[in-house]
Design a protein around this motif. Sequence first.
Motif, PDB file in Angstrom:
ATOM      1  N   TYR A 150       4.603   6.868 -13.475  1.00  0.00           N
ATOM      2  CA  TYR A 150       5.510   7.985 -13.844  1.00  0.00           C
ATOM      3  C   TYR A 150       6.868   7.485 -14.582  1.00  0.00           C
ATOM      4  CZ  TYR A 150       9.637  11.212 -13.588  1.00  0.00           C
ATOM      5  OH  TYR A 150      10.821  11.827 -14.046  1.00  0.00           O
ATOM      6  N   HIS A 151       7.063   7.824 -16.037  1.00  0.00           N
ATOM      7  CA  HIS A 151       8.098   7.402 -16.899  1.00  0.00           C
ATOM      8  C   HIS A 151       8.930   8.610 -17.177  1.00  0.00           C
ATOM      9  CE1 HIS A 151       6.288   3.579 -17.345  1.00  0.00           C
ATOM     10  NE2 HIS A 151       5.148   4.175 -17.240  1.00  0.00           N
ATOM     11  N   ARG A 152      10.103   8.789 -16.806  1.00  0.00           N
ATOM     12  CA  ARG A 152      10.943   9.862 -17.356  1.00  0.00           C
ATOM     13  C   ARG A 152      11.173   9.580 -18.886  1.00  0.00           C
ATOM     14  NH1 ARG A 152      14.367  13.226 -14.948  1.00  0.00           N
ATOM     15  NH2 ARG A 152      14.267  12.462 -12.996  1.00  0.00           N
ATOM     16  N   GLU A 153      11.107  10.638 -19.408  1.00  0.00           N
ATOM     17  CA  GLU A 153      11.491  10.675 -20.895  1.00  0.00           C
ATOM     18  C   GLU A 153      12.663  10.249 -21.403  1.00  0.00           C
ATOM     19  OE1 GLU A 153       9.221  13.490 -23.172  1.00  0.00           O
ATOM     20  OE2 GLU A 153       7.477  13.745 -21.955  1.00  0.00           O
ATOM     21  N   ASN A 154      13.461  10.736 -20.808  1.00  0.00           N
ATOM     22  CA  ASN A 154      14.911  10.616 -21.299  1.00  0.00           C
ATOM     23  C   ASN A 154      15.960  10.104 -19.918  1.00  0.00           C
ATOM     24  OD1 ASN A 154      14.381  11.336 -24.088  1.00  0.00           O
ATOM     25  ND2 ASN A 154      14.639  13.452 -23.323  1.00  0.00           N
ATOM     26  N   LYS A 155      16.663   9.105 -20.352  1.00  0.00           N
ATOM     27  CA  LYS A 155      17.802   8.897 -19.241  1.00  0.00           C
ATOM     28  C   LYS A 155      18.658  10.045 -19.078  1.00  0.00           C
ATOM     29  CE  LYS A 155      18.233   3.998 -19.116  1.00  0.00           C
ATOM     30  NZ  LYS A 155      18.930   2.949 -19.257  1.00  0.00           N
ATOM     31  N   VAL A 156      19.023  10.391 -17.707  1.00  0.00           N
ATOM     32  CA  VAL A 156      19.785  11.353 -17.524  1.00  0.00           C
ATOM     33  C   VAL A 156      21.397  11.248 -17.749  1.00  0.00           C
ATOM     34  CG1 VAL A 156      20.541  13.065 -15.626  1.00  0.00           C
ATOM     35  CG2 VAL A 156      18.358  12.246 -15.828  1.00  0.00           C
ATOM     36  N   LYS A 158       8.062   4.555 -12.289  1.00  0.00           N
ATOM     37  CA  LYS A 158       7.387   3.918 -11.187  1.00  0.00           C
ATOM     38  C   LYS A 158       5.965   3.479 -11.660  1.00  0.00           C
ATOM     39  CE  LYS A 158       4.162   6.283  -8.798  1.00  0.00           C
ATOM     40  NZ  LYS A 158       2.994   5.798  -8.322  1.00  0.00           N
ATOM     41  N   THR A 159       5.426   2.554 -11.215  1.00  0.00           N
ATOM     42  CA  THR A 159       4.170   2.018 -11.542  1.00  0.00           C
ATOM     43  C   THR A 159       3.231   1.880 -10.354  1.00  0.00           C
ATOM     44  OG1 THR A 159       4.820  -0.325 -11.770  1.00  0.00           O
ATOM     45  CG2 THR A 159       4.770   1.098 -13.758  1.00  0.00           C
ATOM     46  N   ASN A 176       0.788  -1.153   0.034  1.00  0.00           N
ATOM     47  CA  ASN A 176      -0.265   0.001  -0.064  1.00  0.00           C
ATOM     48  C   ASN A 176       0.774   1.547   0.057  1.00  0.00           C
ATOM     49  OD1 ASN A 176       0.834  -0.256   2.629  1.00  0.00           O
ATOM     50  ND2 ASN A 176      -1.097  -0.514   3.340  1.00  0.00           N
ATOM     51  N   THR A 177       2.272   1.099  -0.351  1.00  0.00           N
ATOM     52  CA  THR A 177       2.944   2.329  -0.511  1.00  0.00           C
ATOM     53  C   THR A 177       4.292   1.877  -1.599  1.00  0.00           C
ATOM     54  OG1 THR A 177       4.092   3.991   0.637  1.00  0.00           O
ATOM     55  CG2 THR A 177       4.483   1.808   1.334  1.00  0.00           C
ATOM     56  N   GLY A 178       4.516   2.942  -2.274  1.00  0.00           N
ATOM     57  CA  GLY A 178       5.583   2.573  -3.178  1.00  0.00           C
ATOM     58  C   GLY A 178       6.748   2.498  -3.047  1.00  0.00           C
ATOM     59  N   VAL A 179       7.777   1.999  -4.032  1.00  0.00           N
ATOM     60  CA  VAL A 179       9.133   1.596  -3.736  1.00  0.00           C
ATOM     61  C   VAL A 179      10.029   2.507  -4.136  1.00  0.00           C
ATOM     62  CG1 VAL A 179       8.520  -0.665  -3.064  1.00  0.00           C
ATOM     63  CG2 VAL A 179       8.741  -0.152  -5.408  1.00  0.00           C
ATOM     64  N   GLU A 180       9.799   3.809  -4.581  1.00  0.00           N
ATOM     65  CA  GLU A 180      10.763   4.575  -5.330  1.00  0.00           C
ATOM     66  C   GLU A 180      12.032   5.023  -4.199  1.00  0.00           C
ATOM     67  OE1 GLU A 180       6.511   5.495  -6.540  1.00  0.00           O
ATOM     68  OE2 GLU A 180       7.336   6.082  -4.688  1.00  0.00           O
ATOM     69  N   MET A 181      11.841   5.243  -3.067  1.00  0.00           N
ATOM     70  CA  MET A 181      13.053   5.427  -2.143  1.00  0.00           C
ATOM     71  C   MET A 181      13.882   4.080  -1.912  1.00  0.00           C
ATOM     72  SD  MET A 181      12.742   8.354  -1.765  1.00  0.00           S
ATOM     73  CE  MET A 181      14.219   8.482  -0.760  1.00  0.00           C
ATOM     74  N   GLU A 182      13.252   2.840  -2.245  1.00  0.00           N
ATOM     75  CA  GLU A 182      13.978   1.815  -2.074  1.00  0.00           C
ATOM     76  C   GLU A 182      14.806   1.555  -3.397  1.00  0.00           C
ATOM     77  OE1 GLU A 182      11.099   1.266   0.862  1.00  0.00           O
ATOM     78  OE2 GLU A 182      10.932   2.076  -1.096  1.00  0.00           O
ATOM     79  N   ALA A 183      14.475   1.683  -4.430  1.00  0.00           N
ATOM     80  CA  ALA A 183      15.223   1.835  -5.787  1.00  0.00           C
ATOM     81  C   ALA A 183      16.017   2.764  -5.730  1.00  0.00           C
ATOM     82  CB  ALA A 183      14.167   2.019  -6.996  1.00  0.00           C
TER      83      ALA A 183
END
Length: 167
Positions: free
Chosen positions: A160-166, A152-153, A113-120
Amino acid sequence: MSEFTHFNEEGRAKMVDVSHKPETVRTAEACSSITVSNEIYQRITNNEMKKGDVLAVAQVAAVMACKKTWEIIPMCHPIPLNGVDVSFAWEKEANTSDDYTLHISAKVKTKGNTGVEMEALTAASVCALTVYDMCKAVDKGMIIGKTYLLEKTGGKSGDYHRENKVK
């Protein structure tokens, strides 16, 4: 957003209550990089570093850090992770004859019930730090590059999908 969710009535930080959120499959991919000299590149790719197999150790460090994100980042929730995958890709720097950049990708998945952005992001960051640590005896001039969320999904906020790799 008119209301801050990470503050209590006294204006102090709090861990957000996510118990009302539905469990969904959530994924995140974060990237980082480290630029190294030709000597370090050769030693890593030929497995000649005194501390051992740099990429194998960095990969394990990334997974371990991912699992402990909630202990490092103050308001993160402990999350049961269903999968963590770390991958690497080398790129020779075009502007120099000696440098190589190791691109790091950390993919994390859970059903919760919460995302894993910080883990990644934690996994990618610690992976780069581990490469630095294992190679610093040879050259302290390595440069850890930008660390960012690629995608992230899942969850209420959607994908969210970044359009270009940094770069």
